[in-house]
Write an enzyme that holds these catalytic residues in place. Structure first.
Site, PDB file in Angstrom:
ATOM      1  N   GLU A 106     -21.932 -22.821  13.622  1.00 42.55           N
ATOM      2  CA  GLU A 106     -20.749 -22.827  12.164  1.00 42.55           C
ATOM      3  C   GLU A 106     -20.175 -24.182  11.648  1.00 42.55           C
ATOM      4  OE1 GLU A 106     -19.456 -19.484  13.727  1.00 42.55           O
ATOM      5  OE2 GLU A 106     -20.770 -18.801  13.205  1.00 42.55           O
ATOM      6  N   TYR A 118     -25.415 -32.637  14.580  1.00 42.77           N
ATOM      7  CA  TYR A 118     -25.801 -31.508  15.356  1.00 42.77           C
ATOM      8  C   TYR A 118     -27.403 -31.936  14.757  1.00 42.77           C
ATOM      9  CZ  TYR A 118     -21.366 -29.088  15.782  1.00 42.77           C
ATOM     10  OH  TYR A 118     -20.483 -29.481  16.628  1.00 42.77           O
TER      11      TYR A 118
HETATM   12  C1  LIG Z   1     -18.258 -34.929  14.941  1.00 40.94           C
HETATM   13  C2  LIG Z   1     -17.797 -35.399  16.268  1.00 40.94           C
HETATM   14  C3  LIG Z   1     -17.204 -34.303  16.672  1.00 40.94           C
HETATM   15  C4  LIG Z   1     -18.571 -36.329  16.178  1.00 40.94           C
HETATM   16  O1  LIG Z   1     -18.417 -37.295  17.410  1.00 40.94           O
HETATM   17  P1  LIG Z   1     -18.820 -38.606  17.899  1.00 40.94           P
HETATM   18  O2  LIG Z   1     -17.651 -38.993  19.029  1.00 40.94           O
HETATM   19  O3  LIG Z   1     -17.708 -39.573  16.982  1.00 40.94           O
HETATM   20  O4  LIG Z   1     -20.045 -38.694  17.846  1.00 40.94           O
HETATM   21  P2  LIG Z   1     -21.184 -39.194  18.227  1.00 40.94           P
HETATM   22  O5  LIG Z   1     -20.628 -40.757  18.264  1.00 40.94           O
HETATM   23  O6  LIG Z   1     -21.396 -39.215  19.705  1.00 40.94           O
HETATM   24  O7  LIG Z   1     -22.253 -39.469  17.154  1.00 40.94           O
HETATM   25  C5  LIG Z   1     -23.501 -39.165  17.553  1.00 40.94           C
HETATM   26  C6  LIG Z   1     -24.365 -38.388  15.805  1.00 40.94           C
HETATM   27  O8  LIG Z   1     -22.910 -38.088  14.878  1.00 40.94           O
HETATM   28  C7  LIG Z   1     -23.628 -38.667  13.969  1.00 40.94           C
HETATM   29  N1  LIG Z   1     -21.960 -39.109  13.762  1.00 40.94           N
HETATM   30  C8  LIG Z   1     -21.406 -38.887  14.382  1.00 40.94           C
HETATM   31  N2  LIG Z   1     -20.423 -39.229  13.329  1.00 40.94           N
HETATM   32  C9  LIG Z   1     -20.423 -39.069  11.916  1.00 40.94           C
HETATM   33  C10 LIG Z   1     -20.032 -40.083  10.980  1.00 40.94           C
HETATM   34  N3  LIG Z   1     -19.116 -40.026  10.543  1.00 40.94           N
HETATM   35  N4  LIG Z   1     -20.873 -40.699  10.069  1.00 40.94           N
HETATM   36  C11 LIG Z   1     -21.878 -39.865  10.045  1.00 40.94           C
HETATM   37  N5  LIG Z   1     -23.462 -39.505  11.289  1.00 40.94           N
HETATM   38  C12 LIG Z   1     -22.215 -39.600  11.976  1.00 40.94           C
HETATM   39  C13 LIG Z   1     -24.871 -39.803  13.761  1.00 40.94           C
HETATM   40  O9  LIG Z   1     -25.869 -38.851  13.794  1.00 40.94           O
HETATM   41  C14 LIG Z   1     -24.472 -39.699  15.243  1.00 40.94           C
HETATM   42  O10 LIG Z   1     -25.296 -40.955  15.575  1.00 40.94           O
HETATM   43  P3  LIG Z   1     -25.922 -42.504  15.496  1.00 40.94           P
HETATM   44  O11 LIG Z   1     -24.220 -42.814  15.749  1.00 40.94           O
HETATM   45  O12 LIG Z   1     -26.420 -42.795  16.781  1.00 40.94           O
HETATM   46  O13 LIG Z   1     -25.743 -42.175  14.290  1.00 40.94           O
HETATM   47  C15 LIG Z   1     -16.327 -35.981  15.602  1.00 40.94           C
HETATM   48  O14 LIG Z   1     -16.679 -36.588  14.624  1.00 40.94           O
HETATM   49  C16 LIG Z   1     -14.807 -35.175  15.804  1.00 40.94           C
HETATM   50  O15 LIG Z   1     -13.981 -34.661  16.589  1.00 40.94           O
HETATM   51  N6  LIG Z   1     -14.980 -34.442  14.108  1.00 40.94           N
HETATM   52  C17 LIG Z   1     -13.822 -33.800  13.582  1.00 40.94           C
HETATM   53  C18 LIG Z   1     -13.818 -31.630  14.660  1.00 40.94           C
HETATM   54  C19 LIG Z   1     -14.980 -31.778  14.148  1.00 40.94           C
HETATM   55  O16 LIG Z   1     -15.805 -31.654  12.869  1.00 40.94           O
HETATM   56  N7  LIG Z   1     -15.775 -31.464  15.090  1.00 40.94           N
HETATM   57  C20 LIG Z   1     -17.635 -30.627  14.571  1.00 40.94           C
HETATM   58  C21 LIG Z   1     -16.282 -29.514  14.039  1.00 40.94           C
HETATM   59  S1  LIG Z   1     -18.099 -27.805  13.805  1.00 40.94           S
END
Ligand SMILES: CC(C)(COP(=O)(O)OP(=O)(O)OC[C@H]1O[C@@H](n2cnc3c(N)ncnc32)[C@H](O)[C@@H]1OP(=O)(O)O)[C@@H](O)C(=O)NCCC(=O)NCCS
Length: 150
Positions: A106, A118
């Site tokens: 979720e 995702y």
């Molecule tokens: C969601 C989260 C875990 C992503 O982690 P991250 O290490 O920054 O993500 P990555 O660098 O591995 O990114 C992988 C892909 O995710 C997507 N993505 C990640 N951050 C994004 C952003 N700010 N905007 C749009 N797409 C994004 C993109 O598709 C990206 O691929 P790309 O770099 O080829 O465009 C991070 O933003 C986070 O910790 N957020 C707060 C907690 C949270 O929301 N967790 C998920 C709960 S369900």
């Protein structure tokens, strides 16, 4: 960044809790992470580590042939560097070896970064829980990955 992903241990919990608290408006109580690491047999817990610092975490629950992503967070200073992706790859691959074929989770409707992450992995948005999040009555989007293939 010299990044490794490995299983979460009790020694990681202080940093894990700090990242969780920096990432969510409703963070988990620290005892929940302790329970996952020490007691929950379904739990599959991972951390990402860069130069001895914990920079991300993932808690999954393996239930028969499904991996439920319970929580995933990356330290705010280490986002957009592939950490979340690496954690998800590890969790899905490892669950696949253990027999998982599907995955679900979720996510808050407003959480575009997570929804994009995702979707990149093939998760499809296939349901809504209205008002699921208690702090602001935000909807939860249900996402399913029908076939783990990473
Ligand atoms: C969601 C989260 C875990 C992503 O982690 P991250 O290490 O920054 O993500 P990555 O660098 O591995 O990114 C992988 C892909 O995710 C997507 N993505 C990640 N951050 C994004 C952003 N700010 N905007 C749009 N797409 C994004 C993109 O598709 C990206 O691929 P790309 O770099 O080829 O465009 C991070 O933003 C986070 O910790 N957020 C707060 C907690 C949270 O929301 N967790 C998920 C709960 S369900």
């Amino acid at each position: 960044m010299n990044l490794i992903v490995r299983k979460m241990t009790l020694d990681d919990l202080e940093q894990v809790v700090a990242i969780d608290q920096a990432s969510f408006s409703l963070p988990w109580p620290p005892r929940s992470f302790r329970f996952e690491v020490t007691e929950n047999p379904a739990s599959r817990n991972w951390v990402a580590e860069a130069n001895s610092q914990i920079v991300g975490l993932l808690v999954g629950w393996l239930i028969v042939d499904e991996l439920h992503i319970a929580t995933l967070a990356v330290h705010p200073n280490f986002r957009r560097q592939g950490v979340g992706e690496k954690l998800l790859v590890q969790a899905l691959q490892s669950a696949g070896v253990e027999g998982a074929v599907k995955s679900f989770l979720e996510v808050r409707a407003s959480n575009q970064p997570a929804r994009a992450l995702y979707q990149k992995f093939g998760y499809v948005e296939d349901g809504v829980r209205k008002g699921y999040y208690k702090d602001n009555q935000e909807d939860a989007i249900l996402m399913t990955l029908e076939r783990i293939n990473v």
